[in-house]
Write a protein that holds these residues in place. Structure first.
Motif, PDB file in Angstrom:
ATOM      1  N   GLY A   1       0.811  -1.214   0.000  1.00 30.91           N
ATOM      2  CA  GLY A   1       0.000   0.000   0.000  1.00 30.91           C
ATOM      3  C   GLY A   1       0.840   1.257   0.000  1.00 30.91           C
ATOM      4  N   LEU A   2       1.887   1.272   0.814  1.00 29.63           N
ATOM      5  CA  LEU A   2       2.783   2.431   0.858  1.00 29.63           C
ATOM      6  C   LEU A   2       3.470   2.636  -0.481  1.00 29.63           C
ATOM      7  CD1 LEU A   2       4.116   4.647   2.593  1.00 29.63           C
ATOM      8  CD2 LEU A   2       5.893   2.980   3.138  1.00 29.63           C
ATOM      9  N   THR A   3       3.887   1.556  -1.109  1.00 29.96           N
ATOM     10  CA  THR A   3       4.533   1.647  -2.416  1.00 29.96           C
ATOM     11  C   THR A   3       3.578   2.210  -3.459  1.00 29.96           C
ATOM     12  OG1 THR A   3       5.926  -0.245  -1.864  1.00 29.96           O
ATOM     13  CG2 THR A   3       5.749   0.333  -4.187  1.00 29.96           C
ATOM     14  N   LEU A   4       2.333   1.752  -3.456  1.00 28.01           N
ATOM     15  CA  LEU A   4       1.348   2.258  -4.418  1.00 28.01           C
ATOM     16  C   LEU A   4       1.066   3.743  -4.210  1.00 28.01           C
ATOM     17  CD1 LEU A   4      -1.172  -0.711  -4.567  1.00 28.01           C
ATOM     18  CD2 LEU A   4       0.377   0.051  -6.364  1.00 28.01           C
ATOM     19  N   VAL A   5       0.883   4.139  -2.954  1.00 24.43           N
ATOM     20  CA  VAL A   5       0.602   5.549  -2.669  1.00 24.43           C
ATOM     21  C   VAL A   5       1.786   6.427  -3.061  1.00 24.43           C
ATOM     22  CG1 VAL A   5       0.201   7.209  -0.805  1.00 24.43           C
ATOM     23  CG2 VAL A   5      -1.104   5.097  -0.883  1.00 24.43           C
ATOM     24  N   LEU A   6       2.990   6.010  -2.713  1.00 24.88           N
ATOM     25  CA  LEU A   6       4.176   6.782  -3.078  1.00 24.88           C
ATOM     26  C   LEU A   6       4.360   6.845  -4.583  1.00 24.88           C
ATOM     27  CD1 LEU A   6       6.756   5.748  -0.330  1.00 24.88           C
ATOM     28  CD2 LEU A   6       5.500   7.894  -0.548  1.00 24.88           C
ATOM     29  N   THR A   7       4.016   5.784  -5.293  1.00 24.63           N
ATOM     30  CA  THR A   7       4.129   5.791  -6.748  1.00 24.63           C
ATOM     31  C   THR A   7       3.166   6.800  -7.360  1.00 24.63           C
ATOM     32  OG1 THR A   7       4.779   3.469  -6.756  1.00 24.63           O
ATOM     33  CG2 THR A   7       3.940   4.366  -8.820  1.00 24.63           C
ATOM     34  N   VAL A   8       1.915   6.800  -6.905  1.00 22.22           N
ATOM     35  CA  VAL A   8       0.933   7.742  -7.444  1.00 22.22           C
ATOM     36  C   VAL A   8       1.333   9.180  -7.130  1.00 22.22           C
ATOM     37  CG1 VAL A   8      -1.460   8.527  -7.260  1.00 22.22           C
ATOM     38  CG2 VAL A   8      -0.966   6.103  -7.445  1.00 22.22           C
ATOM     39  N   VAL A   9       1.786   9.421  -5.905  1.00 22.79           N
ATOM     40  CA  VAL A   9       2.194  10.784  -5.522  1.00 22.79           C
ATOM     41  C   VAL A   9       3.404  11.226  -6.338  1.00 22.79           C
ATOM     42  CG1 VAL A   9       3.151  12.158  -3.628  1.00 22.79           C
ATOM     43  CG2 VAL A   9       1.198  10.680  -3.216  1.00 22.79           C
ATOM     44  N   SER A  10       4.391  10.359  -6.505  1.00 22.68           N
ATOM     45  CA  SER A  10       5.583  10.751  -7.263  1.00 22.68           C
ATOM     46  C   SER A  10       5.256  10.961  -8.733  1.00 22.68           C
ATOM     47  CB  SER A  10       6.695   9.713  -7.094  1.00 22.68           C
ATOM     48  OG  SER A  10       6.291   8.469  -7.596  1.00 22.68           O
ATOM     49  N   VAL A  11       4.371  10.131  -9.297  1.00 26.32           N
ATOM     50  CA  VAL A  11       3.972  10.336 -10.694  1.00 26.32           C
ATOM     51  C   VAL A  11       3.236  11.660 -10.840  1.00 26.32           C
ATOM     52  CG1 VAL A  11       2.369   9.508 -12.470  1.00 26.32           C
ATOM     53  CG2 VAL A  11       3.977   7.937 -11.415  1.00 26.32           C
ATOM     54  N   ALA A  12       2.359  11.973  -9.905  1.00 27.03           N
ATOM     55  CA  ALA A  12       1.598  13.222  -9.978  1.00 27.03           C
ATOM     56  C   ALA A  12       2.515  14.435  -9.871  1.00 27.03           C
ATOM     57  CB  ALA A  12       0.544  13.261  -8.877  1.00 27.03           C
ATOM     58  N   ILE A  13       3.526  14.343  -9.040  1.00 28.06           N
ATOM     59  CA  ILE A  13       4.428  15.481  -8.858  1.00 28.06           C
ATOM     60  C   ILE A  13       5.408  15.614 -10.016  1.00 28.06           C
ATOM     61  CG2 ILE A  13       6.309  16.365  -7.418  1.00 28.06           C
ATOM     62  CD1 ILE A  13       4.784  15.234  -4.993  1.00 28.06           C
ATOM     63  N   LEU A  14       5.925  14.487 -10.482  1.00 25.11           N
ATOM     64  CA  LEU A  14       6.984  14.516 -11.491  1.00 25.11           C
ATOM     65  C   LEU A  14       6.484  14.475 -12.928  1.00 25.11           C
ATOM     66  CD1 LEU A  14       9.510  12.110  -9.753  1.00 25.11           C
ATOM     67  CD2 LEU A  14       9.528  14.602  -9.760  1.00 25.11           C
ATOM     68  N   ALA A  15       5.203  14.234 -13.153  1.00 26.47           N
ATOM     69  CA  ALA A  15       4.682  14.128 -14.516  1.00 26.47           C
ATOM     70  C   ALA A  15       4.959  15.361 -15.370  1.00 26.47           C
ATOM     71  CB  ALA A  15       3.195  13.809 -14.495  1.00 26.47           C
ATOM     72  N   PRO A  16       4.726  16.576 -14.861  1.00 25.64           N
ATOM     73  CA  PRO A  16       4.998  17.740 -15.715  1.00 25.64           C
ATOM     74  C   PRO A  16       6.486  17.909 -16.048  1.00 25.64           C
ATOM     75  CG  PRO A  16       3.606  18.358 -13.878  1.00 25.64           C
ATOM     76  CD  PRO A  16       4.075  16.974 -13.615  1.00 25.64           C
ATOM     77  N   LEU A  17       7.364  17.350 -15.236  1.00 29.62           N
ATOM     78  CA  LEU A  17       8.794  17.478 -15.511  1.00 29.62           C
ATOM     79  C   LEU A  17       9.254  16.541 -16.627  1.00 29.62           C
ATOM     80  CD1 LEU A  17      10.111  17.631 -11.839  1.00 29.62           C
ATOM     81  CD2 LEU A  17       9.663  19.534 -13.382  1.00 29.62           C
ATOM     82  N   PHE A  18       8.631  15.354 -16.718  1.00 25.17           N
ATOM     83  CA  PHE A  18       9.082  14.361 -17.678  1.00 25.17           C
ATOM     84  C   PHE A  18       8.302  14.374 -18.983  1.00 25.17           C
ATOM     85  CE2 PHE A  18      10.595  12.419 -13.686  1.00 25.17           C
ATOM     86  CZ  PHE A  18      11.939  12.430 -13.996  1.00 25.17           C
TER      87      PHE A  18
END
Length: 132
Positions: A12-29
């Motif tokens: 669960g922690l891995t999934l939540v961290l993945t979604v949060v990191s994708v949401a934050i880093l998406a505009p950069l990549f």
């Protein structure tokens, strides 16, 4: 402490961290234009190296759209939790502290709110916005 380090908790922690990191880093990549750019020659393409999740009927990259959509989903989730804390916590404290009649009145108000289907409330709110 051992309860928090179970396999389910780590997944669960891995999934939540993945979604949060994708949401934050998406505009950069990815450029936001890539999610809305229509390439008619790439309509309904299956997954490939160029389009890892394929394309939709207008030729837009689905991976870019999912990554940028994660920002909206995350924002809505944070706002919903924040609103429930801001509204629910004081009501719960008041009901728990005073009890008695105040508890009964607040419970009847909440029961009345819960008696309406959520879809009906959403449609009425949508109709309210359309009339403006």
């Amino acid at each position: 402490m051992h309860k928090f380090l179970s396999a389910k908790a780590l997944i669960g922690l891995t999934l939540v961290l993945t979604v949060v990191s994708v949401a934050i880093l998406a505009p950069l990549f990815i450029a936001p234009e890539r999610a809305t750019q229509m390439v008619m020659s790439a309509r309904l393409q299956p997954p490939s190296l160029a389009y890892p999740l394929g394309t939709d009927q207008l030729g837009r990259d689905l991976l870019a759209r999912v990554m940028l959509g994660a920002q909206t989903s995350l924002m809505i989730a944070v706002l919903a939790v924040g609103m429930s804390i801001v509204l629910g916590l004081p009501l719960g404290i008041i009901c728990g502290y005073f009890g008695g009649r105040i508890d009964n009145v607040l419970m009847r108000i909440i029961d009345a709110l819960l008696s309406f289907p959520a879809l009906l409330l959403a449609l009425s709110a949508l109709l309210d916005l359309v009339e403006l």
